[in-house]
Design a protein around this motif. Structure first.
Motif, PDB file in Angstrom:
ATOM      1  N   ASN A 178      55.653  70.308  58.382  1.00  0.00           N
ATOM      2  CA  ASN A 178      55.298  69.629  59.629  1.00  0.00           C
ATOM      3  C   ASN A 178      54.391  70.488  60.503  1.00  0.00           C
ATOM      4  OD1 ASN A 178      56.826  67.420  58.894  1.00  0.00           O
ATOM      5  ND2 ASN A 178      58.617  68.003  60.108  1.00  0.00           N
ATOM      6  N   ALA A 179      54.482  71.820  60.322  1.00  0.00           N
ATOM      7  CA  ALA A 179      53.639  72.731  61.109  1.00  0.00           C
ATOM      8  C   ALA A 179      52.180  72.664  60.685  1.00  0.00           C
ATOM      9  CB  ALA A 179      54.159  74.166  60.975  1.00  0.00           C
ATOM     10  N   GLY A 180      51.928  72.089  59.515  1.00  0.00           N
ATOM     11  CA  GLY A 180      50.560  71.955  59.036  1.00  0.00           C
ATOM     12  C   GLY A 180      49.988  73.273  58.539  1.00  0.00           C
ATOM     13  N   LEU A 181      48.760  73.216  58.057  1.00  0.00           N
ATOM     14  CA  LEU A 181      48.064  74.398  57.553  1.00  0.00           C
ATOM     15  C   LEU A 181      46.706  74.535  58.224  1.00  0.00           C
ATOM     16  CD1 LEU A 181      48.693  74.190  53.684  1.00  0.00           C
ATOM     17  CD2 LEU A 181      49.677  75.856  55.269  1.00  0.00           C
ATOM     18  N   SER A 182      46.349  75.789  58.519  1.00  0.00           N
ATOM     19  CA  SER A 182      45.019  76.078  59.056  1.00  0.00           C
ATOM     20  C   SER A 182      44.050  76.510  57.959  1.00  0.00           C
ATOM     21  CB  SER A 182      45.105  77.177  60.118  1.00  0.00           C
ATOM     22  OG  SER A 182      45.881  76.748  61.226  1.00  0.00           O
ATOM     23  N   ALA A 183      44.611  77.031  56.847  1.00  0.00           N
ATOM     24  CA  ALA A 183      43.776  77.486  55.724  1.00  0.00           C
ATOM     25  C   ALA A 183      44.676  77.691  54.516  1.00  0.00           C
ATOM     26  CB  ALA A 183      43.056  78.793  56.069  1.00  0.00           C
ATOM     27  N   TRP A 184      44.045  77.753  53.344  1.00  0.00           N
ATOM     28  CA  TRP A 184      44.790  78.134  52.149  1.00  0.00           C
ATOM     29  C   TRP A 184      43.947  79.063  51.308  1.00  0.00           C
ATOM     30  CZ3 TRP A 184      44.227  75.089  47.193  1.00  0.00           C
ATOM     31  CH2 TRP A 184      43.241  74.108  47.250  1.00  0.00           C
ATOM     32  N   SER A 203      52.839  65.605  52.922  1.00  0.00           N
ATOM     33  CA  SER A 203      52.237  65.220  54.201  1.00  0.00           C
ATOM     34  C   SER A 203      50.955  65.984  54.500  1.00  0.00           C
ATOM     35  CB  SER A 203      53.246  65.438  55.334  1.00  0.00           C
ATOM     36  OG  SER A 203      53.675  66.800  55.374  1.00  0.00           O
ATOM     37  N   ILE A 204      50.756  67.113  53.822  1.00  0.00           N
ATOM     38  CA  ILE A 204      49.545  67.920  54.013  1.00  0.00           C
ATOM     39  C   ILE A 204      48.546  67.596  52.911  1.00  0.00           C
ATOM     40  CG2 ILE A 204      48.591  70.261  54.031  1.00  0.00           C
ATOM     41  CD1 ILE A 204      51.269  71.233  55.120  1.00  0.00           C
ATOM     42  N   ASP A 205      47.332  67.244  53.297  1.00  0.00           N
ATOM     43  CA  ASP A 205      46.247  66.984  52.353  1.00  0.00           C
ATOM     44  C   ASP A 205      45.428  68.275  52.207  1.00  0.00           C
ATOM     45  OD1 ASP A 205      44.134  66.146  50.826  1.00  0.00           O
ATOM     46  OD2 ASP A 205      43.292  64.785  52.337  1.00  0.00           O
ATOM     47  N   LEU A 206      45.650  68.997  51.131  1.00  0.00           N
ATOM     48  CA  LEU A 206      44.967  70.282  50.955  1.00  0.00           C
ATOM     49  C   LEU A 206      43.456  70.141  50.910  1.00  0.00           C
ATOM     50  CD1 LEU A 206      46.907  72.577  48.432  1.00  0.00           C
ATOM     51  CD2 LEU A 206      46.797  72.703  50.919  1.00  0.00           C
ATOM     52  N   THR A 207      42.958  69.017  50.433  1.00  0.00           N
ATOM     53  CA  THR A 207      41.498  68.865  50.338  1.00  0.00           C
ATOM     54  C   THR A 207      40.842  68.874  51.709  1.00  0.00           C
ATOM     55  OG1 THR A 207      41.557  66.433  50.343  1.00  0.00           O
ATOM     56  CG2 THR A 207      41.725  67.541  48.197  1.00  0.00           C
ATOM     57  N   ALA A 208      41.609  68.597  52.760  1.00  0.00           N
ATOM     58  CA  ALA A 208      41.055  68.564  54.112  1.00  0.00           C
ATOM     59  C   ALA A 208      41.223  69.887  54.847  1.00  0.00           C
ATOM     60  CB  ALA A 208      41.721  67.441  54.913  1.00  0.00           C
ATOM     61  N   VAL A 209      41.874  70.871  54.190  1.00  0.00           N
ATOM     62  CA  VAL A 209      42.140  72.176  54.803  1.00  0.00           C
ATOM     63  C   VAL A 209      41.154  73.202  54.257  1.00  0.00           C
ATOM     64  CG1 VAL A 209      43.885  73.981  55.124  1.00  0.00           C
ATOM     65  CG2 VAL A 209      44.590  71.581  54.986  1.00  0.00           C
ATOM     66  N   PRO A 210      40.548  74.048  55.109  1.00  0.00           N
ATOM     67  CA  PRO A 210      39.611  75.072  54.620  1.00  0.00           C
ATOM     68  C   PRO A 210      40.261  75.977  53.570  1.00  0.00           C
ATOM     69  CG  PRO A 210      39.466  74.896  57.003  1.00  0.00           C
ATOM     70  CD  PRO A 210      40.640  74.057  56.586  1.00  0.00           C
ATOM     71  N   LEU A 211      39.558  76.164  52.470  1.00  0.00           N
ATOM     72  CA  LEU A 211      40.036  76.990  51.362  1.00  0.00           C
ATOM     73  C   LEU A 211      39.226  78.279  51.301  1.00  0.00           C
ATOM     74  CD1 LEU A 211      41.501  77.585  48.652  1.00  0.00           C
ATOM     75  CD2 LEU A 211      39.763  76.157  47.532  1.00  0.00           C
TER      76      LEU A 211
END
Length: 255
Positions: A178-184, A203-211
């Protein structure tokens, strides 16, 4: 006073257990939160496949893991022999060898099989080289193929096994998600695919998070899998931490 540039940001680190310590420590030092999601597990293999009785004048290590996994068998051999040319596919692997007292040749920049072989041509006669490659079971055959094209005799030694982890660990809590991701962070093409599989349906879409990755080849796979933003770093150590800092500091300055 050092800016806490990662304050309030949760960053997924996809490195295997035991290989994520540096990134975890640095991210937490900058007040970031680490979500540890190993993309695969590492198992060291019996070292009976490493035959030092074969003629060898070049030893190539493909990763820091290859150094650790093979060191009991080849450490003394490469450390004391002045006739052995020791090479590493990239900077991080060379740094691992240096920590063990062995200075290795490695290509600047991203590294990789192609640029390593290209630069090795300027260092020795590959047509007369007997090369031993320390690598993973089922790893890429690119390096072996390139060296054979140069006329080298090549013996590939699988010293560790990577086991895919494609299901999200039960230790990951809903609160963390629920805290979400800022990067991976992913440090291999295989890791990118495994991590995307872990988060499929979450719930987290990794494709939308900066890698953040450590090679353009990994970036290419990520983009082909639909990841929208990929940042390429020179290595998975200091350079990656610096790029993370720079990336989020830019956002802070724009506020």
């Amino acid at each position: 006073m050092k800016l806490k540039t990662l304050d309030g940001r949760q960053i997924l680190v996809g490195r295997p257990s035991g290989q994520s310590d540096y990134l975890t420590t640095q991210i937490e030092t900058l007040s970031g939160q680490v979500l540890s999601c190993p993309a695969f597990d590492i198992t060291f293999l019996p070292q009976s496949s490493i035959d030092l009785d074969l003629p060898v004048n070049v030893v190539v290590f493909v990763s820091p893991t290859a150094v650790d996994a093979s060191w009991r068998a080849v450490g003394e051999f490469v450390a004391v022999s002045e006739k052995i040319f020791v090479a590493a596919v990239g900077r991080s692997t060379a740094q691992k060898l240096l920590a063990k007292g062995v200075r290795a040749f490695y290509p600047e920049g991203e590294g990789g099989a192609d640029v390593l072989v290209k630069e090795m041509r300027n260092q020795l006669n590959l047509k007369k080289a007997c090369v031993m490659i320390m690598t993973a079971e089922g790893g890429s055959e690119r390096l072996e193929g390139l060296l054979k094209q140069e006329g080298a005799v090549v013996n590939t030694c699988a010293c560790y096994r990577r086991v895919d982890v494609r299901k999200l660990s039960s230790s990951i809590t809903q609160y963390q998600l629920n805290a979400g991701l800022s990067a991976w962070i992913a440090t291999s093409r295989r890791a990118v695919r495994n991590l995307l599989a872990q988060f499929e349906g979450q719930s987290i879409d990794l494709t939308a998070v900066p890698l953040f990755v450590n090679h353009s080849a990994i970036a290419g796979v990520a983009l082909s899998e639909g990841v929208k933003t990929v940042v390429v770093c020179e290595d998975a150590g200091k350079a990656m931490v610096q790029r993370l800092e720079d990336w989020f500091l830019t956002f802070e300055l724009k506020k």
